[in-house]
Structure formats: C-alpha cells, structure tokens
Design a protein around this motif. Structure first.
Motif, PDB file in Angstrom:
ATOM      1  N   ILE A  35       0.707  -1.130   0.091  1.00 55.74           N
ATOM      2  CA  ILE A  35       0.027   0.002  -0.146  1.00 55.74           C
ATOM      3  C   ILE A  35       0.836   1.169  -0.059  1.00 55.74           C
ATOM      4  N   THR A  36       0.590   2.229  -1.071  1.00 56.90           N
ATOM      5  CA  THR A  36       1.538   3.058  -1.300  1.00 56.90           C
ATOM      6  C   THR A  36       0.826   4.491  -1.053  1.00 56.90           C
ATOM      7  N   GLY A  37       1.128   5.383  -0.088  1.00 60.79           N
ATOM      8  CA  GLY A  37       0.475   6.513   0.110  1.00 60.79           C
ATOM      9  C   GLY A  37       1.206   7.766  -0.733  1.00 60.79           C
ATOM     10  N   ALA A  38       0.520   8.556  -1.355  1.00 58.92           N
ATOM     11  CA  ALA A  38       1.296   9.701  -2.203  1.00 58.92           C
ATOM     12  C   ALA A  38       0.640  10.800  -1.867  1.00 58.92           C
ATOM     13  N   ALA A  39       0.950  11.862  -2.132  1.00 57.20           N
ATOM     14  CA  ALA A  39       0.669  13.234  -1.942  1.00 57.20           C
ATOM     15  C   ALA A  39      -1.084  13.549  -2.178  1.00 57.20           C
ATOM     16  N   GLU A  40      -1.756  14.368  -1.769  1.00 55.43           N
ATOM     17  CA  GLU A  40      -3.101  14.872  -2.279  1.00 55.43           C
ATOM     18  C   GLU A  40      -4.153  13.722  -2.072  1.00 55.43           C
ATOM     19  N   GLY A  41      -3.766  12.673  -1.226  1.00 52.73           N
ATOM     20  CA  GLY A  41      -4.881  11.761  -0.692  1.00 52.73           C
ATOM     21  C   GLY A  41      -4.626  10.364  -1.652  1.00 52.73           C
ATOM     22  N   HIS A  42      -3.612  10.393  -2.745  1.00 53.89           N
ATOM     23  CA  HIS A  42      -3.592   9.127  -3.366  1.00 53.89           C
ATOM     24  C   HIS A  42      -3.098   8.013  -2.885  1.00 53.89           C
ATOM     25  N   ILE A  43      -3.813   6.773  -2.914  1.00 55.79           N
ATOM     26  CA  ILE A  43      -3.321   5.602  -2.336  1.00 55.79           C
ATOM     27  C   ILE A  43      -3.333   4.482  -3.667  1.00 55.79           C
ATOM     28  N   VAL A  98      -8.643   7.813  -4.273  1.00 58.02           N
ATOM     29  CA  VAL A  98      -8.428   9.048  -3.674  1.00 58.02           C
ATOM     30  C   VAL A  98      -9.125   9.249  -2.702  1.00 58.02           C
ATOM     31  N   LEU A  99      -8.591   9.961  -1.520  1.00 58.70           N
ATOM     32  CA  LEU A  99      -9.086  10.071  -0.344  1.00 58.70           C
ATOM     33  C   LEU A  99      -9.410  11.517  -0.171  1.00 58.70           C
ATOM     34  N   SER A 100     -10.257  11.947   0.729  1.00 56.84           N
ATOM     35  CA  SER A 100     -10.742  13.527   0.811  1.00 56.84           C
ATOM     36  C   SER A 100      -9.525  14.333   1.109  1.00 56.84           C
TER      37      SER A 100
END
Length: 1593
Positions: A518-526, A544-546
């Motif tokens: 699981i990779t978490g990127a900036a601006e809520g992207h997973i 994309v999270l909130s």
C-alpha cells in the motif's frame, strides 16, 4: 468472575513485566561529520547523536559511551591522556570527562555557560581543558580538569569562534580563529593566579598584500591646516566619544582581510594558516606578524610520491580526466592541517593530502594521496605513526606516512541522514536502512556490521521490507517506487522500478502476508501494488481520499484472506482526525479488470470503504484486529484509545469518542507503532525518547532515551518479527540505534517467539518461491524501462496508419503527441491514455458521423455568411449571430472581460502610485513655495533669467528671528548707554574744513565697513546694521544668532530681486500683447500682398509659465482617451446638442439669403473692391476687324477702367508695404528694448548671486566653527574617557602589583632562610675537605663562593674555541649533510673517554639506585604490614568494646524474657503463626467483603456524582440569574445611602476578627504549656527506670 480473575492475572503479569522489562542498546551506526580524534594509538572516537563511538582501527570493534542527558554537544579528545570530554545540550550544560578504555567518569565540570558550549580543547601537556561557550557569554575558560578547578575565564561578547587549539610546546598559549580573524591568547601565571591576555593577529589583505594599520584614535597627521584649524581624528568627526571611538573606522577605509579556514601549531611555537582565498600563511607567535608563503617547485624533477586509494575507480572518460586535471591544477583552499616532524600535511577542497616542506618564505609541495572528496580534518595519532583523514561527506580514512602504505577507508560516507530502517525477513539476521539521499545500507543485525551499500541517486521518502520475500521497496520524491533484491546481502540490486504518478510517495506499508504493498502519495492518493515478484510488482489500482494521508495501517485476516487498510486523515474543514477503512479482497489479484474502472481506480463496491470521525486531531494512528485504534494527539501529548463500531452506511457522520486517554509525557506531535504480535505499543516524538506501552493497559513497560530533541527526535521505528530487536533512527542526528530486550521473565518473550514461528510457518513457502523468482529477475536499468514506451509508440503509430482518411482534430493530435511528450510516463497517465484510446476506438464510427455533420454544417454557415455580406447594411447581421457555440463565446468574452478588468486594475494602481508620487513632488516642490520658480527669456538674445523660488518661513523661524532681533536691539541700547556714560562728547562745533574731513572720513568708513562686513548685501536690499561684528563672534550663541541674521539678509536680498523680476515679467506680458495686436495687422497685410512670409509670433515658454507642467492638454495625449460609461454618455449628449444647433443654423432663411447675395457679409471693404476683376466685353472673343463702332467704344472704356484699377492697386500695395515696414520696425525696437532690460536684470541677478554666496560663505564658516567646537568637545570627551579607563586600569594594575609585592615579601623570608643555609654550607665547606691541602682548599673555596657570580657570556667566550679537524667524508652525520659546508654551530666537542666514563658512572649509579629502591620497597612493605596489623588489632579492640556496650545497654523485653523462661519456644511461635494465619484469612474475607461494599458505594457515588453534575448544571444556570440579580442589587446598594450601615458592619466584622485572633493566640500558649508539662512528666517517668553505665577500659 472467571474472566475477571483471568484479566486480573493478565494485568498482574503485565505489571510484573513492566517492572522486569528493560531495553539495552545493541549497536549504533552513523557518522555526523564532526570532530574525530585518537583516544590512543589504535582507537579513534567521534560523537554520534546521544553517543560517543570508539572504533579500533585494526579490529573495527566499536565501544559506545552514552550521554545521559541527550545530544552530545561540544567534543574533544586527548590521546596522550586517553580521555574524552563532551558537553550535553541543555540549560546550564555540564562537561563530562571520561577515561578510556574503562569509560570511567574522571570529572564533571559545571561552568557558567547558560545555553551551550561551542568548542572544547585539551592541552598537549598538563591536565588543562579550554572551553568556549556560545551565546550569551562567548566566554573562554581554562580548567584544571583533574582537580575540577577554574583557572581563569574571559568573555568577548558577540565573537563566535570556529576553531580552538593549544600550543603543543607551551600550554600557556592558545589560538582561536573564526571566519574573519585569528587571535593568540596567552595564559599568564602568578603563583596560583592565572590571567588570559588576547593578541589579535594582523592578517593581510585578500590579495595577500600586507595591510598598514595605524591607531586612528591617537595618531596625528603630519600636516596641520592653519586656516581651518586642527585636523581631528575620524572618530571625533563622527561624534564618537566612548569605547567605539577607539576602534571606529569608516567603511571605505576598511580593507577586507583574508578569511581563515584552518590553523596549525609548529614545533617552534609558530602558526601556519590557510584561508578561503587560497593563500598559505606563516604567523610568528611572538610578533604576531603574518607572512605569505610562496610555492617553489623542486629543481630536480623527481616523481611526486602518491598513494592510490585501493577502491578508487580508474578514470576512463576524457571528460572525467579533464575535470580531474582541472581540480588538481587549481589552487586549493586548505581546510585541514597536521604537523609532523618531517613536515606539514595539509588538505582541503581538492581532496588531495599535500605534504609541505617549508624553508623561510617558500615551500615545496608533494601530493601524498587523493580521496576525491573535500577534506575537513587531519589528525595524527599520539605516536605520530597514523594519520586520520576526515572528508566533507563523512568518510574516514587511515594512512601511515612512515610506511607509505595504501589508504584504508575506516568509515564509509553517508551523504545524508537516515530516513528509515526495517528488518529483512525473517527479521533475525539482517536489517536495511535508507538515507534521504537514496543510499540503501544493509547491516548485520547481531553486531551492526556494515554489509553492503546501494545508491539510488534520488531523494528517498519512504522504505519498507517485504514479509513474503527478500525484497525492499523504496519510495522517492518524484513518485518512483524502487524494488531491491536483497537475496544476496553483499550485492543488493534494483530489479524493478515503477513510476506511479507525479506526486511524491509519503508512505509505504506491506500487509502481514506480504501480498500487497500500500503506497500513500500526496493529495490523498493511495496506490495498491502486488508485492510478489512473481507478479512483477503489478499495480492493481488506486483510490483518492478526501485529504492528505497522514498514516497507513494494514490488518490481515488469515481465515478470510482479507486485508483491511486504515488511512489516517485530518481534513482542514473539520479540524479533527478521520479514519477511512477499505478492504482488499483476493479478487483484485485474480480478476483485476473487474475491480477497477477504465482509469485504474478501484471500485467502491469492491473495497467497501468506511469512514470514522474522531474527537481529536491525530498525528498517528494504529489499529488492532479487534477494531481497537490507538492515536497520538496532534496538539497535546496524549495517547487516545478508540473502539470502532460497525457502520451501516458510508455517510454516517457520528463522531467516535475516545474510551481512554493517557498523557504521553512527550513533545507532540509524535507517532505510534504496534509490535508484530500487537502486544506492545511504541510511541515516539520530537524529544527523542522511546516509550514502550502495554497495548491493553497502556502502562509504560520500558523507555529509552536513544535520540534527542536537538536532533528533531526519532524519525522512524521498527519492531523485529520475533520481538527481540527494535530499530530507531533520528531525524537530523544521523544515528541508527538497534535496541534489544533484556528481560528476566520469559512469558512475553515466549509469546513473541511463538507468534514469529507461526508467521514464518505461513510465509515460508511463499518466501522460498518468491525469492527464487526474485533471484531470476534481471537487474533493472533504463533500457528495460523503455520497452513500455516503445510499445506505446508502436501502438500509436498503428492507430495513425489505420485511420488515414479521417481528419485529425486538435484534440486528437494533443492526445497522440502526449504519448511521446515525456521520457517516462506514470502509471496513472498510462491508464488515462489507455482509457482515451479505448474511447476513441469505441466511438470511432460515431465520430465519423459527427465530423461529417460538422463539415456540412460549417459549409452551410459559410454560405449564409457570404449571403449576409451581400445584403444592405440595414439588413446585415453581426458576426456573433453566426456563432453556434454561445457558451464558448460567453466564456471567452467573460475571460476577456476578466483580463481587461485585471489590466485596468493594474493600470489604475500604477496610475494611483504615479499620482501619489506626483502629489508628493508637487507638495514638496510647488505647493510649499510661496514664490514659484519661473524664468524670463529675451526675445532675440539667448539670455534667460530665473527668479528665486522661496518657501514661506515657518513660525519657528520667524520666532527665532524676532528673538534675535530683540536681543540685538537690547544689546545696541546697552552699548549706546555705556558709550554715553563712558565717553566725553566734544562741545565745540567743528569748522568747515573739519566738516569736509568728517565727510571724507564718512566715505572712507563706509568703504571700510563694507570690507569689514564682508559682503555687499546692503546695496541689494539687506540690512547689515543688525549684524554682529565679525571680530566679536566668540560664543556659540553669538554664532548661532549671526547665522539667523545672515539667513534673514539672504531672504531679503532674494525678495528684493524677485520684485524686480516680477516687474520685468509683467512688462514682457505687455510687450507680447502689443506684438500680437500688431501681428494681426501684419497678417492682414501679408495676406493682401500675397507674400510668402511667416509672421513672428512671440509666446511664453514652459520655463516662463511652469504651471503648464501641472496640466495636460488634449493635444498632448497621443492615444485614444478612455471614457467611463458616464463620460461617454455625456459626450454623446453634448455632440447631439451641437449637431442640432448647427442644423438649426443652416435652416435659417436670413443666413441663406445673406450667403447668396453678399457672400455672407453686409459691408464691402476697400481691399475687397480692389480684388474685383473687371469682366471683358462679350465681343472680345471675336476678331477686332468684326467690331463695330459701338463695340470699339465700349472696349476703350474697358481699357480705361482696367488701367485705373491697376494704378489704384499699385498705390494701395505701396501703402501696405510702407505700413508693414513700420509695424515690423516698431516690434523690433520694442522687443530689443525689452531685451536690454532683461540683460540688466541678468546682471542684477549675477550680483545678487554674488551677494548671496558671500553671506552663505559666512554661514558656512560659522557652521564649520560650530562643528569644529563640537568635534573638539567630542575629542575632549573621548580623551577623558580613555583617561578614565587608563586610570581604572592603573588602579587594577596597582592592586595586582601590590599583591605581587606582598607575594615577593612573603617569599623573601624563604630566600633569606636559603641564603642562611648557603652560608652555613660555606662555613662547613672546609670540614668536608679536611684531607686536602690548605692551598687547594682555599682555591676551591674561592671558586665555590664565586659560583653564583660567574658570567655565562665570558665563560662561553673562553671555552668556545676554534679547532680544526681533518675528518673523512661521510663520517659525520648531520641533518644538513646535503649542504656543501656542514653547520657545526650547535656541536659540542668531547673526548671519547669522557663519554665512556660518564656511561660507567651512570651505570653504577643506576645499579645503586635500583638496589636502594628494592631496599626501600622491602622496608615500605614491612611498614605497611605492621600498619595493617596495627589497624586490625585496633578494630578488634573497638569491636569488643562495642559488644560489651551492647550487652550492657541491652533492653530485656517481654519476648526475650519468654525465650529465656519457656523451654519449647518454637512450638509457641508456630501456634502464634497459625492463629495469625487464621486471623489473616478472616481479615482477607472481610477485606473482600468491604471491597464489594466499597464498589457498591462507589457505584452509588458515581450515580450521585452524575446527579450532582446535573444539579450543578442547573445551579450554574441559576447562578447566572442570581449574578444578574446580585449585580442589580449592587447597583441599587451603590445608589442608596448605605455607607453608615456598611461601616458599622465592617467595624463589627473587624472586632470579631480581633477577638478570634486573641483566642487563637491564647490556645497556642496553652498548647505550649501542655507540651512543657508532658515533657516534664516524661522526664519524671524516665527517672524510675534502671540505668546501666558503660564500662571504661
């Protein structure tokens, strides 16, 4: 009840664990590029975070010393004494000194530093330590570290020091340097007193030339100005009078000096220094003079000795060779020096260690070895056999100059701080770390041995190890994820790289099964990736999270094979933490296409996303399998515990409250981490302390201060799978720490080990298979990555070739070109491109139909537009009527309007700024002028005369002038009265001759007075009678008053000239008016005469009418004027009115008749009649032969009229020409007369300027005299200040002299005693030589008495003889043997027998000394044995005496009496124990019963508390109402007359207080009496007890 008992046992076991658990430091890695030194010949040491590491350079064994108070501050090492010193970083820091190898604390120094120490330095000889503190003290202190005594200290506020060292040959000298200066400090000693004296070194200029510095305060120039007075120092001119006056220098006079970078002491107590400019300097420590050393190449072309570093790659590229050659040829900036007996070793920015051989002012330089990195430190071992080299990047090399061996890398460089660390599966052998620079290191877990390193050459942001294979995932700032194969720990390699998006990767998290990454990127992207190498690390999808993701947590369910991922968010709109949980079923790996949309986003129906809003903002959160979540509060140091309930809908917005909240005693924000078996919870924060909590009770199990707040705390933390090890790394301290559990109990260890074995049993098969696939994967490079790009390019070309007939729109070309726009496309963009291509392929037929329809429609519209162009204007439509895309048109129009509004606003703001600047200039230079400045120009000459612009004098200036005038009047009246009193007036009337003489004298006095006055202002409107005489101006007030009067005279002169100027200006205006009137007539004449002459029209220029510059005419505007809607409407209305007026005028019948009959005029002028041409008769066109008589007669009359008309015309022309000449002559004469007037005015202006300059010269002279007075006063104050300082120094010096004299007087008694003993020795001298003859005794006695008075120079001259020897060549060995003539100035000639006899004597004396030492040792041993036996007997005696006293004082208690009286005492004790056990059981039951009752009472109390809270809430509301009523009553009370009542109540209350105080005092006195009586009773009771007395021995 059973479960409760089990929980109680579990809690008890955990409490026991909390008491028994302990973390111990296993190993430490890291190097922060700080001071490295030798603690002995084979061991180096350096600080690293909270620790000091000692490394054996032969065995690489590491020993660790921990600073208990956090981060290590300043650091120093002394290899001769084998001690290290370091300071901690806290308020009021302490310096600790430890010995090596025992690591025993030798001393603890508490100085006066408040914040931190910047430098520490040991002396080479003696137990001395120098410290330099930072702000605010900046104090240099010298300590005796063995005795912990401060010898001396001195502060120099604001001076930062970067380097500090003792003189190796003399500990009384130190050298301190910074970026701008170098200072030598001397430690002066007087018995037990020590003083620090500084001597700054005069450094040369930046170009190496010496700077001539002189004392600007006491130096005086050789030339004195007799006119302007004394020439004062610059400090006095600047107005400085205190300490700054002694050191002040103008900025232009300050010449920048060289900037020191490193210094080194020599064996002769001199200094070598390097600087940023590349110069090499030698400094004499006595004279403090710096001289430049010059490079002198060796005459013989010997090959330079150089040692190659064994692991350096050979340069094969030409460009690299050129760069290397360029680096070697450039002048290096020295950053490190180390002195050796053979010469000087120095290195710097070029990365080469140079060997310098210095002779005089020249040196020869050889290259020793090259490390290709900037070198910052060179340190020799105490035996000077090993050279330690430290580079800028952090590498440490070892080199032995005497053996000329290869350079050995002792410590590897790490370009940046550690970012993260993790354990390589299975977690008990290797661990992996990554630095921010992208360097991946592999370490042996057992002892921290460095295994290998891999450089990714990119900035890393996250790292994690895979549980299902020996692979490591590293995230980068540009969005890449690297997959590294570590199946061979010695050679890690990159096997795959994927570019997810353009966003940086912030988080990486594997699930426990190692199936997903699981990779978490900036601006809520997973992004979800398949973590298995067998699946080639496939990207499964994204969501994309909130808001921004703060943390990730994954839970794997073994039974359902379901992975649940929890993401921590903190949306800015709610300012609380939010948890978003989604599932990852196995379907996304089996049938991935069904689980994602066409753009790669995971479907909500597949991941089943849930959302929870928490009550606090969190910085970190972790989740257990039982839906328990632990969170670390962001704004306050608390750890919260939550239980997540199942939500039925996604839109449930209820807030989850924390079940439990405990303080963490850490600096927020922090983060949490769960152990693999979820039994332990770790919390870390910026304070650098690791806390381990029990996951159920949240009690602290263990804690370890492994990092510090100064290093920004702990950056990452990782538990090993078996629970034995913990890896933590700091944020900015560059330290990686491995911790290991050290427990006495084994339950928790067994539980963690069992969990590890269960996990390995599940993962072993997967690990084996995936590792085989991982080994078979090829190493990643850019070529493999380009395969995808080539395939995409090929597909795009095929698409273009298949559709040649279809017209490509801009949108198509954009999408096609976008495929080749970047070298590497992100996975997200690939999905978008693929979706676009599929959409294009899917709707290709529809697009064809739409394009055909668009073409047909466009053709139709073009035909309609063509037809529209052919119709009349009244029927023609606008172009906008043919625009079908109204929305696009409106959008473009709105954008254009916005752009216009933006540009208009910018222009308005710019215009507003210019208007503001215009107003300021106008206000200062125009409005403030009472008389505006303008000019007068001549009509024909080039003269121009300007007036004097003048401001209105202020009220203060007028008041000062009035005050001075009044004062002057008073002084004049006073002087007149004094003359009348003192002088005797002559009574006789002077005769006529005497009268003429008086007139001549008056004329002479007038000229003389003008000369004495110094100006001619009296002739130009100034009144000089009110001025002071120039020879009477002595006081400051008189000079100031004279300046005011002179300024008034200048004002009057200017005013007088301005009046004349205004008269001439009005005259010019009148002349111009007259010329204009005449020009009207001239213009008429020129028109009548039809001449091609231009009429000269004089006009006032802009200089003559400066008001024109403030107004803008319409003709000056070259662009179209912008009108507001209101102005435009008004202009249109005015134009309409004007048009109507003109139309009405044209429609008038009278005007039309006038134009038709008389050409628009009512009177015919003479010149108009002359213009009339006489028309010829109509028969003129016929030949004259055909004319009749009547016609001939008519023709003669016609000729007569024409002749008369021509004569009249000629006469009128001559009249006009005469009038024209008269008018022109008149204009010329009047204008020339005006020019003469302007010329005279110009002369007047020149003389007025002369007068004004004369008065201004007076003012300047007076101002200069005033300024000189101030400078003299300032100089006097500065000299007085220096005198006061010298007096104080004299007093302090006198005190020191008195102390020294007292010490000399105290020592004089000792000297006298020694002299008396010497005399006694002289008296007994003859007795010592009784067996020698008297003659020899007398001669020896004379020599003995003369022994102190021998003159050394005379003896040296008498004994230093010149002797000639013949020696074979090569027999004499000297250091200067290379020279032609050996130097024997330091040689001593001795006979060989003298040396042999001396050796024999030394040998015999040595044997005697050894024998005496052995005898002394045996005797001392016997003494020690006797002393020990004596002490033993004495202690036995004291023991026996103490026993006797104890027996006498033994109190026979009841128990002792029972023991002596009862025979079976043990059975009695056993019976009592059984009775007490029964009693204890009964009490235990009662206790439990009471506990239950108390619990019930507790529950009742809780209910009551809740009721009370409700009641309190109601009471608070009632209280508010009562407060309102109380305030109202207070107002009523204040309004009413209740002062007497309140005073009466206050008196009664005061009487009650006084009465209560008296009662309290009475009660205290009675209590004291009772205590006295009780003591008396106790004393009387003790008298009845028997007393046992001690026996005396």
């Amino acid at each position: 009840m059973e479960s409760g008992e089990e929980n109680g046992e579990d809690n008890g076991r955990r409490c026991c664990l909390a008491r028994e658990a302990e973390l111990e430091m296993r190993w430490i890695q890291g190097f922060t590029n700080r001071n490295v030194g030798f603690v002995n010949n084979k061991t180096i040491c350096y600080p690293c975070g909270n620790y000091i590491l000692f490394v054996d350079i032969e065995t690489k064994k590491t020993t660790v010393l921990k600073c208990k108070n956090g981060h290590v501050g300043a650091f120093a090492v002394n290899g001769n004494s084998q001690v290290v010193a370091f300071s901690d970083q806290k308020l009021n820091p302490v310096i600790y000194i430890y010995t090596f190898p025992g690591l025993v604390k030798q001393s603890e120094i508490q100085g006066e530093a408040q914040l931190d120490y910047s430098l520490l330095a040991f002396s080479y000889m003696g137990p001395y330590l120098a410290t330099y503190s930072s702000v605010p003290e900046f104090a240099l202190s010298i300590w005796d570290w063995q005795e912990n005594i401060l010898l001396c200290s001195k502060s120099q506020p604001g001076v930062k020091v970067t380097s500090m060292s003792f003189n190796p040959m003399n500990w009384h000298q130190l050298c301190l340097s910074n970026e701008n200066s170098l200072t030598v400090w001397n430690i002066e000693r007087n018995d037990q007193e020590h003083h620090l004296m500084s001597k700054p070194v005069r450094l040369p200029a930046e170009d190496g030339s010496p700077m001539c510095e002189q004392d600007v305060f006491f130096s005086h120039p050789g030339i004195q100005d007799l006119y302007y007075g004394p020439v004062l120092p610059i400090s006095a001119i600047a107005g400085l009078a205190r300490d700054e006056a002694e050191t002040f220098r103008p900025k232009d006079d300050i010449q920048p000096s060289v900037h020191p970078t490193v210094h080194c002491w020599t064996a002769t107590s001199d200094l070598y220094m390097g600087c940023e400019e590349g110069h090499f300097l030698a400094i004499n420590a006595e004279t403090l003079k710096a001289s430049l050393l010059y490079y002198k190449p060796a005459q013989d072309a010997t090959e330079q000795r150089r040692t190659k570093f064994r692991s350096f790659p050979r340069l094969c590229d030409d460009s690299l060779k050129k760069e290397e050659d360029k680096r070697r040829t450039q002048k290096p900036v020295l950053l490190a020096m180390a002195y050796h007996k053979d010469g000087l070793y120095a290195a710097g920015s070029d990365g080469i260690v140079h060997f310098y051989q210095i002779k005089g002012t020249h040196y020869q330089m050889d290259d020793s070895f090259d490390v290709s990195e900037p070198i910052t430190s060179l340190v020799f071992s105490p035996d000077y056999n090993t050279l330690l080299v430290e580079t800028d990047k952090g590498s440490v090399y070892v080199y032995q100059p005497s053996q000329n061996e290869e350079v050995i890398k002792l410590l590897d460089a790490c370009n940046d701080h550690f970012l993260s660390a993790d354990f390589l599966t299975p977690g008990n052998k290797y661990c992996v770390s990554v630095a921010i620079s992208g360097e991946v290191h592999v370490w042996l877990l057992e002892d921290g041995t460095f295994i290998s390193k891999l450089c990714l050459n990119t900035q890393a942001t996250a790292m994690v190890c895979c549980p299902s294979s020996y692979s490591v995932a590293v995230g980068t700032k540009v969005g890449h994820v690297y997959f590294i194969d570590v199946t061979k720990a010695e050679t890690p390699r990159v096997v795959h790289r994927v570019l997810l998006s353009d966003l940086p990767v912030h988080h990486l998290q594997y699930d426990q099964s190692g199936q997903y990454l699981i990779t978490g990127a900036a601006e809520g992207h997973i992004f979800i990736l398949d973590a298995r190498p067998s699946k080639l690390f496939q990207v499964l999808g994204y969501l994309v999270l909130s808001s921004e993701v703060l943390g990730l947590s994954a839970i794997y369910d073994v039974e359902s094979e379901l992975v649940e991922v929890m993401a921590l968010l903190c949306p800015p709109d709610i300012k609380r933490a939010r948890l978003e949980i989604f599932c990852l079923p196995t379907a996304i790996t089996i049938d991935n296409d069904e689980c994602i949309d066409e753009r790669g986003m995971l479907k909500n129906s597949v991941i089943q996303k849930h959302q929870y809003d928490l009550d606090y903002p969190l910085s970190s959160a972790v989740r257990q399998k039982d839906d328990t979540v632990y969170g670390y509060c962001n704004h306050a140091p608390f750890i919260c515990k939550y239980h997540l309930a199942k939500k039925k809908t996604w839109k449930d917005v209820s807030v989850t409250l924390s079940e439990k909240k405990i303080p963490s005693n850490q600096f927020a924000p922090g983060f949490l981490h769960l152990s693999p078996n979820s039994q332990l919870l770790a919390s870390v924060a910026k304070d650098g302390v690791l806390f381990i909590h029990d996951a159920i009770t949240l009690e602290t199990v263990a804690q370890e201060h492994c990092h510090s707040y100064q290093g920004q705390g702990i950056g990452s933390l990782s538990f090993s799978l078996d629970g034995q090890f913990i890896l933590v790394n700091g944020v900015d301290d560059g330290t990686l720490v491995c911790l290991k559990w050290n427990r006495t109990g084994g339950d928790e260890m067994k539980e963690a080990t069992d969990y590890w074995r269960r996990i390995l049993a599940v993962l072993n098969n997967s690990i084996y298979n995936e590792n085989n696939v991982l080994k078979s994967m090829a190493e990643w490079n850019i070529a493999t990555e380009s395969l995808l790009e080539s395939s995409l390019e090929k597909e795009s070309q095929e698409v273009l070739q298949k559709k040649p007939s279809v017209e490509v729109t801009d949108e198509d070309s954009y999408h096609n070109l976008n495929i080749f726009s970047t070298d590497e496309m992100t996975w997200l963009n690939q999905k978008v491109q693929k979706a676009i291509k599929e959409e294009i392929k899917k709707f290709a037929d529809k697009r064809k139909e739409l394009k055909k329809g668009i073409k047909k429609l466009r053709k139709t519209i073009q035909e309609m537009m063509y037809e529209n162009e052919q119709v009349p204007d009244i029927e023609r439509l606008d172009q906008q009527e043919f625009n079908l895309d109204i929305e696009e048109q409106e959008r473009l129009q709105a954008e254009s309007e916005q752009e216009v509004a933006r540009v208009r606003k910018e222009i308005e703001m710019e215009n507003l700024a210019k208007c503001y600047l215009r107003d300021i200039i106008k206000k200062e230079c125009w409005d403030s002028m009472s008389i505006k400045g303008h000019a007068i120009k001549c009509f024909h000459a080039a003269y121009k005369v300007t007036n004097y612009p003048m401001k209105e004098r202020s009220k203060e200036e007028l008041e000062a002038l009035e005050r001075v005038l009044q004062l002057k009047k008073i002084e004049s009246a006073d002087l007149k009265i004094r003359k009348e009193i003192v002088e005797i007036q002559a009574q006789a009337i002077p005769s006529k001759e005497e009268g003429e003489k008086v007139e001549e004298e008056a004329v002479t006095d007038e000229s003389t007075s003008n000369s004495l006055i110094g100006s001619l202002s009296a002739q130009f409107g100034g009144d000089t009678s009110i001025l002071y005489h120039q020879m009477d101006l002595h006081t400051r007030e008189e000079k100031i008053n004279q300046i005011i009067l002179l300024q008034d005279i200048i004002y009057k002169v200017k005013t007088a000239f301005n009046k004349e100027f205004d008269t001439v200006a009005r005259q010019k205006e009148q002349e111009i008016a007259r010329v204009k009137e005449r020009n009207l007539r001239i213009q008429e004449i020129v028109e009548q005469l039809e001449l091609q002459e231009e009429v000269w029209e004089p006009a006032l220029t802009d200089d003559e009418i400066p008001e024109r510059a403030l107004t803008v005419e319409d003709s000056e505007i070259k662009v179209e004027k912008y009108l507001t809607p209101q102005q435009r409407a008004k202009a249109e209305m005015m134009a309409k009115i004007e048009m109507e007026r003109r139309l009405a005028a044209l429609n008038s019948a009278r005007q039309r008749a006038l134009y038709d009959m008389m050409g628009g005029v009512l009177e015919i002028k003479k010149e108009d009649i002359l213009k009339i041409e006489i028309p010829p008769p109509p028969f003129v066109s016929k030949p004259d032969t055909l004319w009749n008589e009547e016609e001939k007669k008519v023709f003669k009359e016609y000729e007569k009229k024409v002749k008369e008309l021509n004569e009249e015309r000629e006469k009128y022309r001559k009249t006009l020409e005469t009038e024209l000449k008269k008018l022109q002559t008149s204009i010329q004469e009047t204008t020339q007369t005006f020019d003469d007037t302007v010329s005279k005015l110009f002369e007047r202006k020149v003389k007025s300027e002369m007068v004004i300059y004369q008065e201004e010269l007076k003012i300047n002279n007076l101002l200069y005299s005033l300024l000189l007075d101030e400078e003299l006063s300032t100089r006097e104050a500065g000299l007085n200040h220096v005198l006061d300082k010298k007096r104080k120094e004299k007093l302090s010096t006198a005190g020191a002299v008195q102390i020294a004299r007292a010490q000399v007087d105290a020592y004089r008694e000792t000297y006298d005693n020694l002299a008396a003993e010497d005399k006694i020795l002289e008296r007994g001298f003859k007795k010592e030589f009784s067996d020698i003859s008297a003659h020899h005794i007398d001669h020896l006695f004379k020599l003995y008495k003369r022994r102190p008075r021998l003159r050394e120079e005379k003896m040296r001259f008498q004994l230093d003889l010149t002797i000639q020897f013949l020696l074979k060549q090569g027999q004499v060995e000297l250091e200067s043997a290379a020279e032609l003539i050996p130097d024997y100035t330091d040689a001593i000639l001795l006979h060989k027998s003298v040396i042999e006899e001396l050796n024999c004597t030394i040998w015999a004396q040595g044997e005697k000394k050894i024998a005496s030492m052995v005898e002394s040792k045996d005797f001392s041993k016997g003494i020690f044995q006797l002393e020990w036996e004596h002490k033993k007997m004495k202690m036995l005696m004291e023991d026996l005496n103490q026993r006797a006293r104890d027996i006498q004082n033994l109190h026979v208690s009841r128990d002792r009496q029972l023991f002596l009286r009862i025979l079976n005492y043990d059975s009695r004790i056993t019976h009592q124990v059984s009775v007490m056990e029964q009693t204890l059981g009964v009490m235990d039951k009662l206790h439990k019963k009471k506990v239950k009752n108390r619990q019930k009472v507790f529950k009742d109390l809780e209910k009551r508390i809740s009721l009370k809270e409700q009641a309190n809430y109601k009471l608070s509301q009632e209280l508010q109402e009562m407060l309102v009523s109380v305030s109202e009553r207070r107002h009523i009370f204040e309004a009413a007359d209740t002062q007497l009542v309140s005073e009466k109540a206050a008196k009664e209350h005061y009487q009650d207080i006084v009465q209560r105080r008296q009662l309290v005092d009475l009660a205290k006195e009675q209590a004291q009496e009772i205590s006295v009586l009780q003591a008396e009773v106790e004393r009387l009771r003790m008298r009845t007890f028997p007393a046992l007395f001690e026996m005396e021995y």
